[in-house]
Design a protein around this motif. Structure first.
Motif, PDB file in Angstrom:
ATOM      1  N   ALA A 133      -6.705  13.669  48.610  1.00 18.19           N
ATOM      2  CA  ALA A 133      -5.626  14.192  47.758  1.00 18.19           C
ATOM      3  C   ALA A 133      -4.387  14.493  48.597  1.00 18.19           C
ATOM      4  CB  ALA A 133      -6.095  15.456  47.030  1.00 18.19           C
ATOM      5  N   ILE A 134      -4.593  15.106  49.760  1.00 16.88           N
ATOM      6  CA  ILE A 134      -3.443  15.456  50.614  1.00 16.88           C
ATOM      7  C   ILE A 134      -2.805  14.174  51.172  1.00 16.88           C
ATOM      8  CG2 ILE A 134      -2.737  16.645  52.751  1.00 16.88           C
ATOM      9  CD1 ILE A 134      -3.539  18.658  50.626  1.00 16.88           C
ATOM     10  N   ALA A 135      -3.637  13.237  51.604  1.00 17.81           N
ATOM     11  CA  ALA A 135      -3.101  11.974  52.131  1.00 17.81           C
ATOM     12  C   ALA A 135      -2.263  11.283  51.054  1.00 17.81           C
ATOM     13  CB  ALA A 135      -4.245  11.067  52.584  1.00 17.81           C
ATOM     14  N   THR A 136      -2.764  11.289  49.822  1.00 20.05           N
ATOM     15  CA  THR A 136      -2.054  10.631  48.724  1.00 20.05           C
ATOM     16  C   THR A 136      -0.726  11.332  48.448  1.00 20.05           C
ATOM     17  OG1 THR A 136      -4.150   9.906  47.763  1.00 20.05           O
ATOM     18  CG2 THR A 136      -2.252   9.977  46.278  1.00 20.05           C
ATOM     19  N   ALA A 137      -0.758  12.669  48.409  1.00 20.62           N
ATOM     20  CA  ALA A 137       0.478  13.426  48.126  1.00 20.62           C
ATOM     21  C   ALA A 137       1.504  13.168  49.222  1.00 20.62           C
ATOM     22  CB  ALA A 137       0.167  14.921  48.011  1.00 20.62           C
ATOM     23  N   ARG A 138       1.060  13.111  50.471  1.00 21.40           N
ATOM     24  CA  ARG A 138       2.013  12.860  51.566  1.00 21.40           C
ATOM     25  C   ARG A 138       2.574  11.447  51.481  1.00 21.40           C
ATOM     26  NH1 ARG A 138      -1.178  16.178  56.358  1.00 21.40           N
ATOM     27  NH2 ARG A 138       0.063  18.086  56.118  1.00 21.40           N
ATOM     28  N   ALA A 139       1.696  10.465  51.223  1.00 22.71           N
ATOM     29  CA  ALA A 139       2.172   9.078  51.135  1.00 22.71           C
ATOM     30  C   ALA A 139       3.124   8.917  49.956  1.00 22.71           C
ATOM     31  CB  ALA A 139       0.976   8.129  50.992  1.00 22.71           C
ATOM     32  N   ALA A 140       2.843   9.637  48.862  1.00 23.99           N
ATOM     33  CA  ALA A 140       3.664   9.466  47.655  1.00 23.99           C
ATOM     34  C   ALA A 140       5.024  10.127  47.786  1.00 23.99           C
ATOM     35  CB  ALA A 140       2.925  10.023  46.438  1.00 23.99           C
ATOM     36  N   THR A 141       5.095  11.235  48.521  1.00 22.42           N
ATOM     37  CA  THR A 141       6.368  11.976  48.590  1.00 22.42           C
ATOM     38  C   THR A 141       7.139  11.686  49.874  1.00 22.42           C
ATOM     39  OG1 THR A 141       5.252  13.843  49.641  1.00 22.42           O
ATOM     40  CG2 THR A 141       5.471  13.923  47.220  1.00 22.42           C
ATOM     41  N   GLY A 142       6.469  11.171  50.878  1.00 25.69           N
ATOM     42  CA  GLY A 142       7.106  11.016  52.186  1.00 25.69           C
ATOM     43  C   GLY A 142       7.354  12.361  52.853  1.00 25.69           C
ATOM     44  N   ARG A 143       6.695  13.417  52.368  1.00 24.11           N
ATOM     45  CA  ARG A 143       6.865  14.753  52.936  1.00 24.11           C
ATOM     46  C   ARG A 143       5.554  15.189  53.601  1.00 24.11           C
ATOM     47  NH1 ARG A 143       9.065  17.745  47.443  1.00 24.11           N
ATOM     48  NH2 ARG A 143      10.913  16.450  47.060  1.00 24.11           N
ATOM     49  N   GLN A 144       5.638  16.248  54.404  1.00 17.60           N
ATOM     50  CA  GLN A 144       4.437  16.653  55.150  1.00 17.60           C
ATOM     51  C   GLN A 144       3.871  18.010  54.763  1.00 17.60           C
ATOM     52  OE1 GLN A 144       5.444  16.388  59.303  1.00 17.60           O
ATOM     53  NE2 GLN A 144       5.456  14.169  59.259  1.00 17.60           N
ATOM     54  N   ALA A 145       4.714  18.947  54.374  1.00 22.86           N
ATOM     55  CA  ALA A 145       4.245  20.334  54.229  1.00 22.86           C
ATOM     56  C   ALA A 145       3.301  20.499  53.042  1.00 22.86           C
ATOM     57  CB  ALA A 145       5.441  21.264  54.078  1.00 22.86           C
ATOM     58  N   ILE A 146       2.329  21.373  53.220  1.00 21.32           N
ATOM     59  CA  ILE A 146       1.370  21.694  52.151  1.00 21.32           C
ATOM     60  C   ILE A 146       1.365  23.216  51.984  1.00 21.32           C
ATOM     61  CG2 ILE A 146      -1.038  21.523  51.386  1.00 21.32           C
ATOM     62  CD1 ILE A 146       0.211  18.771  51.912  1.00 21.32           C
ATOM     63  N   ILE A 147       1.415  23.655  50.748  1.00 24.71           N
ATOM     64  CA  ILE A 147       1.283  25.094  50.478  1.00 24.71           C
ATOM     65  C   ILE A 147      -0.134  25.353  49.985  1.00 24.71           C
ATOM     66  CG2 ILE A 147       2.037  26.982  48.976  1.00 24.71           C
ATOM     67  CD1 ILE A 147       4.862  25.859  49.148  1.00 24.71           C
ATOM     68  N   ALA A 148      -0.787  26.329  50.626  1.00 30.71           N
ATOM     69  CA  ALA A 148      -2.152  26.715  50.240  1.00 30.71           C
ATOM     70  C   ALA A 148      -2.189  28.233  50.113  1.00 30.71           C
ATOM     71  CB  ALA A 148      -3.153  26.226  51.283  1.00 30.71           C
ATOM     72  N   PHE A 149      -3.222  28.725  49.441  1.00 27.07           N
ATOM     73  CA  PHE A 149      -3.267  30.147  49.098  1.00 27.07           C
ATOM     74  C   PHE A 149      -4.170  30.961  50.016  1.00 27.07           C
ATOM     75  CE2 PHE A 149      -1.534  28.302  45.308  1.00 27.07           C
ATOM     76  CZ  PHE A 149      -0.627  29.261  44.875  1.00 27.07           C
ATOM     77  N   GLU A 150      -3.844  32.233  50.128  1.00 26.97           N
ATOM     78  CA  GLU A 150      -4.763  33.173  50.779  1.00 26.97           C
ATOM     79  C   GLU A 150      -6.064  33.182  49.992  1.00 26.97           C
ATOM     80  OE1 GLU A 150      -3.164  37.153  50.956  1.00 26.97           O
ATOM     81  OE2 GLU A 150      -1.702  36.554  52.469  1.00 26.97           O
ATOM     82  N   GLY A 151      -7.178  33.232  50.697  1.00 32.20           N
ATOM     83  CA  GLY A 151      -8.480  33.270  50.030  1.00 32.20           C
ATOM     84  C   GLY A 151      -8.991  31.895  49.646  1.00 32.20           C
ATOM     85  N   ALA A 152      -8.188  30.845  49.916  1.00 31.68           N
ATOM     86  CA  ALA A 152      -8.588  29.494  49.505  1.00 31.68           C
ATOM     87  C   ALA A 152      -9.773  28.991  50.325  1.00 31.68           C
ATOM     88  CB  ALA A 152      -7.416  28.532  49.697  1.00 31.68           C
ATOM     89  N   TYR A 153     -10.548  28.112  49.720  1.00 32.34           N
ATOM     90  CA  TYR A 153     -11.572  27.361  50.457  1.00 32.34           C
ATOM     91  C   TYR A 153     -11.467  25.906  50.038  1.00 32.34           C
ATOM     92  CZ  TYR A 153     -15.879  25.725  52.477  1.00 32.34           C
ATOM     93  OH  TYR A 153     -16.792  25.026  53.235  1.00 32.34           O
ATOM     94  N   HIS A 154     -11.290  25.026  51.029  1.00 27.99           N
ATOM     95  CA  HIS A 154     -11.141  23.604  50.699  1.00 27.99           C
ATOM     96  C   HIS A 154     -12.050  22.711  51.539  1.00 27.99           C
ATOM     97  CE1 HIS A 154      -7.880  24.462  47.916  1.00 27.99           C
ATOM     98  NE2 HIS A 154      -7.256  25.160  48.845  1.00 27.99           N
ATOM     99  N   GLY A 155     -13.028  23.291  52.266  1.00 28.54           N
ATOM    100  CA  GLY A 155     -13.992  22.448  52.967  1.00 28.54           C
ATOM    101  C   GLY A 155     -13.952  22.619  54.471  1.00 28.54           C
ATOM    102  N   ARG A 156     -14.784  21.813  55.141  1.00 23.13           N
ATOM    103  CA  ARG A 156     -15.012  22.050  56.567  1.00 23.13           C
ATOM    104  C   ARG A 156     -14.595  20.906  57.473  1.00 23.13           C
ATOM    105  NH1 ARG A 156     -18.756  26.590  57.507  1.00 23.13           N
ATOM    106  NH2 ARG A 156     -19.641  27.243  55.534  1.00 23.13           N
ATOM    107  N   THR A 157     -13.851  19.927  56.971  1.00 16.73           N
ATOM    108  CA  THR A 157     -13.190  19.001  57.901  1.00 16.73           C
ATOM    109  C   THR A 157     -12.046  19.783  58.545  1.00 16.73           C
ATOM    110  OG1 THR A 157     -11.770  18.315  56.095  1.00 16.73           O
ATOM    111  CG2 THR A 157     -13.730  16.974  56.484  1.00 16.73           C
ATOM    112  N   LEU A 158     -11.419  19.223  59.543  1.00 15.59           N
ATOM    113  CA  LEU A 158     -10.343  19.994  60.196  1.00 15.59           C
ATOM    114  C   LEU A 158      -9.226  20.338  59.209  1.00 15.59           C
ATOM    115  CD1 LEU A 158      -9.316  21.219  62.921  1.00 15.59           C
ATOM    116  CD2 LEU A 158      -7.780  19.269  62.943  1.00 15.59           C
ATOM    117  N   LEU A 159      -8.864  19.373  58.342  1.00 14.17           N
ATOM    118  CA  LEU A 159      -7.821  19.679  57.356  1.00 14.17           C
ATOM    119  C   LEU A 159      -8.344  20.712  56.354  1.00 14.17           C
ATOM    120  CD1 LEU A 159      -5.006  19.194  56.218  1.00 14.17           C
ATOM    121  CD2 LEU A 159      -5.920  17.237  54.960  1.00 14.17           C
ATOM    122  N   GLY A 160      -9.603  20.550  55.949  1.00 10.19           N
ATOM    123  CA  GLY A 160     -10.202  21.528  55.027  1.00 10.19           C
ATOM    124  C   GLY A 160     -10.194  22.929  55.627  1.00 10.19           C
TER     125      GLY A 160
END
Ligand SMILES: Cc1ncc(COP(=O)(O)O)c(C=O)c1O
Length: 449
Positions: A133-160
């Motif tokens: 999802a993040i790769a797609t959003a970056r490729a689609a917008t040509g932008r890099q920054a991602i906003i995420a929330f305090e308390g979030a959990y998105h997995g255990r890869t390095l990006l997660g």
């Protein structure tokens, strides 16, 4: 005084000798970093009941951490796995195309709560779905920054891990983390202790102000590719996002051309009383990440989004060896069919209602039961030293609730930024009577904590 049990049958103390022996072998052969919420070894399971390796029968309030909304070993899913495995176990979606893989992508595009043409990328785990999802959003917008929330959990890869925010449990010693991630407060209204006395709407206003400030203080909105949000925060403590906050988030994403990613890995597939939690908010995400109960127990996930976004990564940019594995796809098709045929969203509202009423009743009587919250059958309790200060209950006392349950025949798991929550993820097919019995054990556990 414990109530008589109809469903829990204990032949040995828990953990029994076979569980203890199996767990000792686990600890010798697997890293200690891979922890577990109960000391039990499990042999088989069906519906909401689990049989351990000593022949004891327990009630499962974890559903394999939200994976088993359709219950353990539903016949239709087992049969679909058997039939597909006999024909073809694996070919790789990077090599050739299978009917099961295509049918699943079509089905997900049909049911995902996003208007217009959609495309679905099938992957193997929630963390992988988030990566895509993040790769797609970056490729689609040509932008890099991602906003995420305090308390979030998105997995255990390095990006997660980088997107995840509970530091001590999920990140300690694992940095450096991926750059260009900006953290904003989540509207966790119960724990805005200094604002107690304000209405929920006023608290939402305060948290929204900090979101808007972040777009001045931390990152330019024109540099933001995506906001990633759990519509009901999972590991963070089963906190539904207030509807008003989600609508403002959608409007801000529209204003600045930011991709809104709803991470429904835990909240999806009927858990919240709708097929997807986003259906409660009256606004749609651009991309949704799915996993867990999608596969009826098989490891499978998906990233579904607006077709014009999903087509932006270059050919060959997405995928992995096992993406679209036909056995996992066949299981997912059977599981989704069951969710629809048996109207499990309605069942989630029913069992969620029973559990919520019981927990609210306990809250009136039990001093440590600070908050009962959630959506549908995605419910959690937050435990506190006392209801006035809301000081999080000491970790050992919260653990003692989970441990009491494990000794008395109920599998449970904690959650929450302060590790003082206990979450309820029982299979949605649990019978009313099994649910009530499990809740009797929870109540005993809370009273002894
Ligand atoms: C909201 C959310 N996103 C992502 C993940 C990661 O999923 P997985 O463990 O399948 O990688 C989880 C897992 O709990 C989750 O709850």
């Amino acid at each position: 005084m414990t109530k008589p049990r109809k469903h829990i049958h204990l032949k040995t103390e828990l953990p029994g000798p076979n569980s203890r022996a199996l767990v000792a072998r686990r600890e010798a052969a697997m890293p200690l970093g891979f922890a577990k919420s109960t000391p039990l070894g499990v042999r088989r399971a069906h519906g909401a009941l689990v049989e351990d390796v000593d022949g004891n029968t327990l009630i499962d309030f974890t559903g394999g951490i939200g994976v088993l909304n359709v219950g353990h070993t539903p016949t239709e899913v087992v049969e679909a796995i058997r039939a597909q495995a006999g024909d073809l176990i694996h070919i790789s979606g990077l090599v050739a195309t299978t009917e099961a893989h295509v049918r699943l992508a079509e089905k997900l595009c049909e049911i995902a709560p996003i208007p217009g043409p959609k495309k679905a990328m099938i992957n193997n785990s929630g963390a992988e779905a988030v990566e895509a999802a993040i790769a797609t959003a970056r490729a689609a917008t040509g932008r890099q920054a991602i906003i995420a929330f305090e308390g979030a959990y998105h997995g255990r890869t390095l990006l997660g891990q980088s997107l995840t925010s509970k530091y001590a449990l999920f990140k300690k010693n694992f940095g450096p983390f991926a750059p260009e991630i900006y953290r904003v407060p989540y509207p966790y209204l119960y724990r805005m202790v200094a604002a107690d006395g304000m209405s929920d709407a006023q608290k939402v206003e305060l948290v929204w102000e900090s979101f808007e400030r972040a777009l001045i203080a931390h990152v330019a909105p024109e540099a933001v590719a995506a906001v990633i949000v759990e519509p009901v925060q999972g590991e963070g403590g089963f906190i539904p996002m207030p509807v008003e906050f989600m609508r403002r988030l959608r409007a801000a994403c529209d204003r600045y051309g930011i991709v809104l990613i709803a991470d429904e890995v835990q909240s999806g597939f009927a858990r919240t009383g709708r097929m997807f939690a986003m259906e409660h908010f009256g606004v749609s995400p651009d991309i949704i990440t799915l996993a867990k109960s999608m596969g009826g127990g098989m490891p499978i996930a998906a990233t579904v989004g607006r077709a014009e976004l999903m087509d932006k990564p270059h050919p060959g940019g997405l995928g992995g060896t096992y993406s679209g594995n036909p056995v996992a796809c066949a299981a997912a098709l059977a599981a989704i069919d069951l969710l629809e045929k048996d109207d499990l969203p309605a069942r989630a509202r029913h069992v969620g209602g029973i559990a919520c009423d019981r927990l609210r009743d306990m809250q009136g009587r039990i001093p440590i039961l600070g908050d009962v919250r959630g959506l549908g059958a995605m419910l959690a309790i937050e435990l506190v030293e006392d209801k006035a200060s809301k000081k999080p209950l000491a970790v050992e006392r919260t653990l003692s609730v989970v441990n009491y349950a494990a000794r008395n025949g109920v599998l449970m798991i904690r959650c929450g930024l302060y590790s003082n929550g206990v979450r309820f993820l029982f299979p949605l097919v649990i019978s009313d009577s099994e649910l009530q019995e499990g809740l009797d054990v929870v109540e005993e556990g809370l009273l002894q904590a």
